[in-house]
Design a protein around this motif. Sequence first.
Motif, PDB file in Angstrom:
ATOM      1  N   TRP A   1       9.872   5.100  -5.671  1.00 16.39           N
ATOM      2  CA  TRP A   1       9.308   4.477  -4.469  1.00 16.39           C
ATOM      3  C   TRP A   1       9.880   3.080  -4.235  1.00 16.39           C
ATOM      4  O   TRP A   1      10.079   2.674  -3.084  1.00 16.39           O
ATOM      5  CB  TRP A   1       7.778   4.425  -4.581  1.00 16.39           C
ATOM      6  CG  TRP A   1       7.151   5.776  -4.486  1.00 16.39           C
ATOM      7  CD1 TRP A   1       6.564   6.491  -5.487  1.00 16.39           C
ATOM      8  CD2 TRP A   1       7.080   6.605  -3.316  1.00 16.39           C
ATOM      9  NE1 TRP A   1       6.127   7.712  -5.027  1.00 16.39           N
ATOM     10  CE2 TRP A   1       6.423   7.803  -3.694  1.00 16.39           C
ATOM     11  CE3 TRP A   1       7.479   6.458  -1.999  1.00 16.39           C
ATOM     12  CZ2 TRP A   1       6.174   8.838  -2.792  1.00 16.39           C
ATOM     13  CZ3 TRP A   1       7.244   7.485  -1.093  1.00 16.39           C
ATOM     14  CH2 TRP A   1       6.601   8.657  -1.500  1.00 16.39           C
ATOM     15  N   SER A   2      10.190   2.359  -5.302  1.00 20.01           N
ATOM     16  CA  SER A   2      10.792   1.032  -5.141  1.00 20.01           C
ATOM     17  C   SER A   2      12.206   1.132  -4.584  1.00 20.01           C
ATOM     18  O   SER A   2      12.590   0.372  -3.680  1.00 20.01           O
ATOM     19  CB  SER A   2      10.826   0.303  -6.493  1.00 20.01           C
ATOM     20  OG  SER A   2       9.540   0.136  -7.015  1.00 20.01           O
TER      21      SER A   2
ATOM     22  N   VAL B   1       2.624  -3.581  -6.109  1.00 16.34           N
ATOM     23  CA  VAL B   1       3.686  -3.735  -7.110  1.00 16.34           C
ATOM     24  C   VAL B   1       4.970  -3.069  -6.629  1.00 16.34           C
ATOM     25  O   VAL B   1       6.076  -3.612  -6.780  1.00 16.34           O
ATOM     26  CB  VAL B   1       3.241  -3.149  -8.469  1.00 16.34           C
ATOM     27  CG1 VAL B   1       4.407  -3.117  -9.458  1.00 16.34           C
ATOM     28  CG2 VAL B   1       2.092  -3.963  -9.044  1.00 16.34           C
ATOM     29  N   ILE B   2       4.836  -1.893  -6.015  1.00 13.32           N
ATOM     30  CA  ILE B   2       6.007  -1.174  -5.500  1.00 13.32           C
ATOM     31  C   ILE B   2       6.652  -1.952  -4.356  1.00 13.32           C
ATOM     32  O   ILE B   2       7.889  -2.065  -4.283  1.00 13.32           O
ATOM     33  CB  ILE B   2       5.607   0.242  -5.037  1.00 13.32           C
ATOM     34  CG1 ILE B   2       5.351   1.120  -6.262  1.00 13.32           C
ATOM     35  CG2 ILE B   2       6.680   0.864  -4.144  1.00 13.32           C
ATOM     36  CD1 ILE B   2       4.793   2.483  -5.934  1.00 13.32           C
ATOM     37  N   VAL B   3       5.847  -2.501  -3.458  1.00 12.82           N
ATOM     38  CA  VAL B   3       6.384  -3.281  -2.334  1.00 12.82           C
ATOM     39  C   VAL B   3       7.148  -4.501  -2.861  1.00 12.82           C
ATOM     40  O   VAL B   3       8.249  -4.821  -2.399  1.00 12.82           O
ATOM     41  CB  VAL B   3       5.251  -3.714  -1.373  1.00 12.82           C
ATOM     42  CG1 VAL B   3       5.778  -4.710  -0.344  1.00 12.82           C
ATOM     43  CG2 VAL B   3       4.661  -2.497  -0.671  1.00 12.82           C
ATOM     44  N   LEU B   4       6.563  -5.187  -3.841  1.00  8.79           N
ATOM     45  CA  LEU B   4       7.239  -6.348  -4.443  1.00  8.79           C
ATOM     46  C   LEU B   4       8.572  -5.928  -5.060  1.00  8.79           C
ATOM     47  O   LEU B   4       9.608  -6.570  -4.840  1.00  8.79           O
ATOM     48  CB  LEU B   4       6.339  -6.973  -5.508  1.00  8.79           C
ATOM     49  CG  LEU B   4       6.976  -8.081  -6.362  1.00  8.79           C
ATOM     50  CD1 LEU B   4       7.422  -9.254  -5.499  1.00  8.79           C
ATOM     51  CD2 LEU B   4       5.998  -8.548  -7.452  1.00  8.79           C
TER      52      LEU B   4
ATOM     53  N   PHE C   1      14.506  -5.306  -5.448  1.00 11.67           N
ATOM     54  CA  PHE C   1      15.660  -4.417  -5.512  1.00 11.67           C
ATOM     55  C   PHE C   1      16.593  -4.634  -4.321  1.00 11.67           C
ATOM     56  O   PHE C   1      17.821  -4.628  -4.470  1.00 11.67           O
ATOM     57  CB  PHE C   1      15.215  -2.958  -5.540  1.00 11.67           C
ATOM     58  CG  PHE C   1      14.994  -2.404  -6.919  1.00 11.67           C
ATOM     59  CD1 PHE C   1      15.722  -2.863  -8.000  1.00 11.67           C
ATOM     60  CD2 PHE C   1      14.066  -1.393  -7.131  1.00 11.67           C
ATOM     61  CE1 PHE C   1      15.525  -2.340  -9.273  1.00 11.67           C
ATOM     62  CE2 PHE C   1      13.873  -0.867  -8.397  1.00 11.67           C
ATOM     63  CZ  PHE C   1      14.599  -1.341  -9.475  1.00 11.67           C
ATOM     64  N   ALA C   2      16.022  -4.792  -3.130  1.00 11.92           N
ATOM     65  CA  ALA C   2      16.846  -4.992  -1.939  1.00 11.92           C
ATOM     66  C   ALA C   2      17.722  -6.232  -2.100  1.00 11.92           C
ATOM     67  O   ALA C   2      18.931  -6.199  -1.844  1.00 11.92           O
ATOM     68  CB  ALA C   2      15.957  -5.109  -0.697  1.00 11.92           C
TER      69      ALA C   2
END
Length: 318
Positions: free
Chosen positions: A53-54, A231-234, A239-240
């Motif tokens: 998801w990340s 946590v995934i959004v962060l 990662f981006a």
Amino acid sequence: MSTRMTPPIRAGKATWLVPVLCLLAGGALIGVSTNVAKYAGVVGLTPLAFLFWSIAGAALILLVMAVLRHELPPLSKRSFEYYVIAALVSVAGSNLLLFSAIPHVGAGFVALIVSLPPLLTYLAALTLRMERFDVSRAFGVGAALLGAGVLAVHKLSAPDTSMFWVLIALCGPVLLAVGNIYRTLRWPAGASPHSLAPGMLLAAALLLLLCAALPGFSVALPHTGWLPIAVIVLQAWLFAGQFLLLFLLQKTGGPVLLSLLGAVGAVVGVPIAIFLQKETPPEGLFLGASLIAIGVVLVTWGGVRVTARAAKDSDTKQ
């Protein structure tokens, strides 16, 4: 395999500034990312679900940026090959191994061994004749590998450490080094960093989704409130930024300088793991980290001298 290198950037007084800024910022993001990966386990996210998801979120962020810049990922047989192989070794495979090992060996240990790719990259570049032999860089490789050995031996001697997970963690830097060389050798002609990064991450997300079809693996999210999503959004934003800077550094600094991202990541990640996540410092930390730091400095210093010499020879010929 083609050996055409990424087009060189002409030397100038401030040529070093862009790659150095990319190196520092990208390495800092890696250090933070490693610790976020450990916290993901605390909130109930499995390594595969967290990574999938990340990565998918980061791919979407970079794709939107590419659209706004009118630099869409190229769609050709060559670029598809690039996306899939780069995604396998640089993103999906390496990060899945490292993130899976973090709960067993600690974020601090993983942050330290992620500093090894520059040395492995240099050895591979020598083998493929992408780099000339340099005595200082050779000593640097030896010192850093000795430092990694010190850390690994101490880790393996700890009574509560699994040899399996230490070896799994050590496989991560090998894949990262392979990715550094591959992306340089097979960079699609005319493609920009902003167009290649989302293509690679989309391919990585698809590869991770295929892993979810295997028995015992899933990308399902825990039903424990909003914290896992946060946590995934962060991590998606981390990662981006990390992979965009990786491609920019690849274009401006080359594969060996690129792989120093892990060393900067260790400088940021280890203190966070020790002081914020309350991890016990890895045994042999001072000696192992010192040897790795000496190795990285020697490899970098040797690279700067080689680059300066090449630029001088080029100017002389002109």
